[in-house]
Design a protein around this motif. Structure first.
Motif, PDB file in Angstrom:
ATOM      1  N   SER A   1      -3.884  -2.260   6.912  1.00 43.67           N
ATOM      2  CA  SER A   1      -4.833  -1.519   6.083  1.00 43.67           C
ATOM      3  C   SER A   1      -4.459  -0.054   5.938  1.00 43.67           C
ATOM      4  O   SER A   1      -5.169   0.695   5.272  1.00 43.67           O
ATOM      5  CB  SER A   1      -6.243  -1.638   6.688  1.00 43.67           C
ATOM      6  OG  SER A   1      -6.254  -1.113   8.011  1.00 43.67           O
ATOM      7  N   TYR A   2      -3.336   0.389   6.576  1.00 36.45           N
ATOM      8  CA  TYR A   2      -2.995   1.813   6.511  1.00 36.45           C
ATOM      9  C   TYR A   2      -2.550   2.194   5.106  1.00 36.45           C
ATOM     10  O   TYR A   2      -1.793   1.461   4.461  1.00 36.45           O
ATOM     11  CB  TYR A   2      -1.876   2.148   7.501  1.00 36.45           C
ATOM     12  CG  TYR A   2      -1.516   3.609   7.488  1.00 36.45           C
ATOM     13  CD1 TYR A   2      -2.372   4.562   8.039  1.00 36.45           C
ATOM     14  CD2 TYR A   2      -0.349   4.045   6.891  1.00 36.45           C
ATOM     15  CE1 TYR A   2      -2.059   5.906   8.018  1.00 36.45           C
ATOM     16  CE2 TYR A   2      -0.014   5.388   6.862  1.00 36.45           C
ATOM     17  CZ  TYR A   2      -0.876   6.317   7.427  1.00 36.45           C
ATOM     18  OH  TYR A   2      -0.563   7.653   7.381  1.00 36.45           O
ATOM     19  N   GLY A   3      -2.995   3.343   4.650  1.00 37.99           N
ATOM     20  CA  GLY A   3      -2.612   3.826   3.334  1.00 37.99           C
ATOM     21  C   GLY A   3      -3.603   3.408   2.267  1.00 37.99           C
ATOM     22  O   GLY A   3      -4.726   2.993   2.549  1.00 37.99           O
ATOM     23  N   TYR A   4      -3.158   3.546   1.013  1.00 36.04           N
ATOM     24  CA  TYR A   4      -4.032   3.324  -0.138  1.00 36.04           C
ATOM     25  C   TYR A   4      -3.457   2.232  -1.036  1.00 36.04           C
ATOM     26  O   TYR A   4      -2.240   2.081  -1.153  1.00 36.04           O
ATOM     27  CB  TYR A   4      -4.162   4.608  -0.965  1.00 36.04           C
ATOM     28  CG  TYR A   4      -4.685   5.796  -0.197  1.00 36.04           C
ATOM     29  CD1 TYR A   4      -6.054   6.021  -0.079  1.00 36.04           C
ATOM     30  CD2 TYR A   4      -3.800   6.693   0.401  1.00 36.04           C
ATOM     31  CE1 TYR A   4      -6.529   7.121   0.620  1.00 36.04           C
ATOM     32  CE2 TYR A   4      -4.270   7.791   1.097  1.00 36.04           C
ATOM     33  CZ  TYR A   4      -5.631   7.997   1.212  1.00 36.04           C
ATOM     34  OH  TYR A   4      -6.104   9.084   1.909  1.00 36.04           O
ATOM     35  N   GLU A   5      -4.343   1.534  -1.704  1.00 36.15           N
ATOM     36  CA  GLU A   5      -3.909   0.663  -2.786  1.00 36.15           C
ATOM     37  C   GLU A   5      -3.468   1.550  -3.953  1.00 36.15           C
ATOM     38  O   GLU A   5      -4.130   2.565  -4.243  1.00 36.15           O
ATOM     39  CB  GLU A   5      -5.044  -0.258  -3.236  1.00 36.15           C
ATOM     40  CG  GLU A   5      -5.441  -1.306  -2.213  1.00 36.15           C
ATOM     41  CD  GLU A   5      -4.368  -2.363  -2.031  1.00 36.15           C
ATOM     42  OE1 GLU A   5      -3.517  -2.526  -2.939  1.00 36.15           O
ATOM     43  OE2 GLU A   5      -4.374  -3.018  -0.975  1.00 36.15           O
ATOM     44  N   PRO A   6      -2.353   1.232  -4.633  1.00 33.52           N
ATOM     45  CA  PRO A   6      -1.927   2.081  -5.760  1.00 33.52           C
ATOM     46  C   PRO A   6      -3.018   2.308  -6.795  1.00 33.52           C
ATOM     47  O   PRO A   6      -3.105   3.389  -7.372  1.00 33.52           O
ATOM     48  CB  PRO A   6      -0.746   1.291  -6.339  1.00 33.52           C
ATOM     49  CG  PRO A   6      -0.191   0.536  -5.179  1.00 33.52           C
ATOM     50  CD  PRO A   6      -1.384   0.159  -4.344  1.00 33.52           C
ATOM     51  N   ALA A   7      -3.864   1.300  -7.019  1.00 29.96           N
ATOM     52  CA  ALA A   7      -4.928   1.444  -8.018  1.00 29.96           C
ATOM     53  C   ALA A   7      -5.965   2.488  -7.614  1.00 29.96           C
ATOM     54  O   ALA A   7      -6.725   2.968  -8.461  1.00 29.96           O
ATOM     55  CB  ALA A   7      -5.609   0.095  -8.240  1.00 29.96           C
ATOM     56  N   GLU A   8      -6.009   2.847  -6.333  1.00 29.81           N
ATOM     57  CA  GLU A   8      -6.959   3.855  -5.864  1.00 29.81           C
ATOM     58  C   GLU A   8      -6.480   5.268  -6.153  1.00 29.81           C
ATOM     59  O   GLU A   8      -7.257   6.222  -6.035  1.00 29.81           O
ATOM     60  CB  GLU A   8      -7.181   3.715  -4.357  1.00 29.81           C
ATOM     61  CG  GLU A   8      -7.770   2.417  -3.877  1.00 29.81           C
ATOM     62  CD  GLU A   8      -7.895   2.412  -2.363  1.00 29.81           C
ATOM     63  OE1 GLU A   8      -8.861   3.027  -1.863  1.00 29.81           O
ATOM     64  OE2 GLU A   8      -7.033   1.808  -1.696  1.00 29.81           O
TER      65      GLU A   8
ATOM     66  N   ARG B   1       0.837  -1.191   0.000  1.00 28.68           N
ATOM     67  CA  ARG B   1       0.000   0.000   0.000  1.00 28.68           C
ATOM     68  C   ARG B   1       0.872   1.241   0.000  1.00 28.68           C
ATOM     69  O   ARG B   1       2.069   1.184   0.295  1.00 28.68           O
ATOM     70  CB  ARG B   1      -0.935  -0.013   1.206  1.00 28.68           C
ATOM     71  CG  ARG B   1      -1.886  -1.208   1.223  1.00 28.68           C
ATOM     72  CD  ARG B   1      -2.727  -1.264   2.480  1.00 28.68           C
ATOM     73  NE  ARG B   1      -3.753  -0.241   2.508  1.00 28.68           N
ATOM     74  CZ  ARG B   1      -4.966  -0.361   1.964  1.00 28.68           C
ATOM     75  NH1 ARG B   1      -5.300  -1.489   1.332  1.00 28.68           N
ATOM     76  NH2 ARG B   1      -5.852   0.606   2.045  1.00 28.68           N
ATOM     77  N   VAL B   2       0.282   2.389  -0.326  1.00 28.38           N
ATOM     78  CA  VAL B   2       0.997   3.658  -0.351  1.00 28.38           C
ATOM     79  C   VAL B   2       0.615   4.444   0.895  1.00 28.38           C
ATOM     80  O   VAL B   2      -0.548   4.837   1.061  1.00 28.38           O
ATOM     81  CB  VAL B   2       0.662   4.469  -1.617  1.00 28.38           C
ATOM     82  CG1 VAL B   2       1.392   5.810  -1.588  1.00 28.38           C
ATOM     83  CG2 VAL B   2       1.036   3.689  -2.870  1.00 28.38           C
ATOM     84  N   ALA B   3       1.585   4.656   1.783  1.00 31.14           N
ATOM     85  CA  ALA B   3       1.362   5.458   2.980  1.00 31.14           C
ATOM     86  C   ALA B   3       1.752   6.896   2.674  1.00 31.14           C
ATOM     87  O   ALA B   3       2.915   7.172   2.367  1.00 31.14           O
ATOM     88  CB  ALA B   3       2.193   4.915   4.138  1.00 31.14           C
TER      89      ALA B   3
END
Length: 282
Positions: free
Chosen positions: A53-60, A22-24
């Motif tokens: 679950s912290y951060g975002y999936e790159p696809a988001e 994920r991207v924090a």
């Protein structure tokens, strides 16, 4: 550590890829490079934690180059022996320097249009060094130690425009023509002089396959050379040239046209893949 950029409204922010993929988020790009020690310490905390679950999936995210708007993009031409030879050029005695603007940079996946006066675009896989400390009149060892990280870069070139004059700037700044990947910290990459493989694929076919050991001017020497004329600052980018295998040097010449997909990849840094499209009509 591996850093990516993404758009947040009108800003570009920098985030770190965590162990969970994920991207924090960290900071606005300009703020990030103004305090690299502080933000990299924070990134180390986030990237070293348990995957969660912290951060975002790159696809988001709307991905963007992890580059500050104030950065300079400085490029070296003819910096591989085999590439100079394939173009019929002598080995240069000093680095050939030209510039890009940050507006020409793009993230992987961004469609790259062929300008209307061009038969196509030429591919050029390159290693980019991202400056991490202020460099002024630095020696080679100090300059190399001042690299924050490296990224895979495709110096897509509009050859017709490039050859109009002795200055290459126009042909090196067409829209979205500088796809660049995540910034990987120098401690994970090592000294490029020890050898990193660079590969370009067009529609899956390998068209360039080189090694940074063929560089005429290694990274530290290029940065030291630049620092004797201009002060390099954190966040500045230096693209270090392309190996042999470019399209214009083939017989017949081969260029990227709408419908093609070009992918550049460097050891330890990963790939950057972009589709080539037609210039928009309006």
């Amino acid at each position: 550590m591996r850093f990516v950029g993404f758009r947040d409204g009108r800003q570009v922010r920098v985030g770190v890829l965590t162990g969970g993929g994920r991207v924090a988020p960290l900071a606005e790009a300009g703020e990030f490079y103004e305090d690299l020690p502080g933000w990299t310490a924070r990134a180390r905390e986030l990237s070293g934690g348990e995957p969660g679950s912290y951060g975002y999936e790159p696809a988001e995210l709307d991905l963007a180059p992890a580059v500050a708007g104030s950065a300079r993009v400085i490029c070296v031409g003819l910096n591989y022996r085999a590439h100079a030879a394939e173009g019929g050029f002598p080995i240069p005695e000093t680095p050939a320097i030209f510039g890009r603007w940050t507006a020409s940079l793009a993230a992987g996946g961004t469609p790259v249009p062929v300008p209307p006066d061009e038969a196509g675009l030429d591919w050029e896989v390159e290693l980019v060094a991202v400056v991490g400390t202020e460099l002024r009149c630095a020696d080679e060892e100090t300059a190399l130690a001042g690299v924050f990280g490296y990224a895979t870069f495709n110096d897509l070139s509009a050859r017709r425009a490039q050859r109009l004059t002795a200055q290459w700037t126009l042909g090196k700044n067409s829209d979205h023509s500088g796809p660049i990947g995540p910034v990987v910290t120098a401690d994970e990459v090592g000294d490029p002089a020890d050898g990193l493989r660079l590969v370009t694929r067009v529609n899956g076919e390998v068209v360039q396959d080189g090694d940074t050991r063929d560089m005429i001017f290694p990274v530290g020497r290029v940065l030291a050379h630049l620092s004797r004329t201009m002060t390099l600052r954190p966040g500045d980018l230096v693209a270090t040239g392309t190996p042999a295998g470019v399209g214009y040097a083939r017989t017949p010449a081969r260029l990227l046209r709408p419908g093609d997909v070009v992918e550049v990849e460097i050891d330890r840094l990963g790939p950057v893949r972009n589709p080539i499209v037609a210039w928009p009509e309006s």
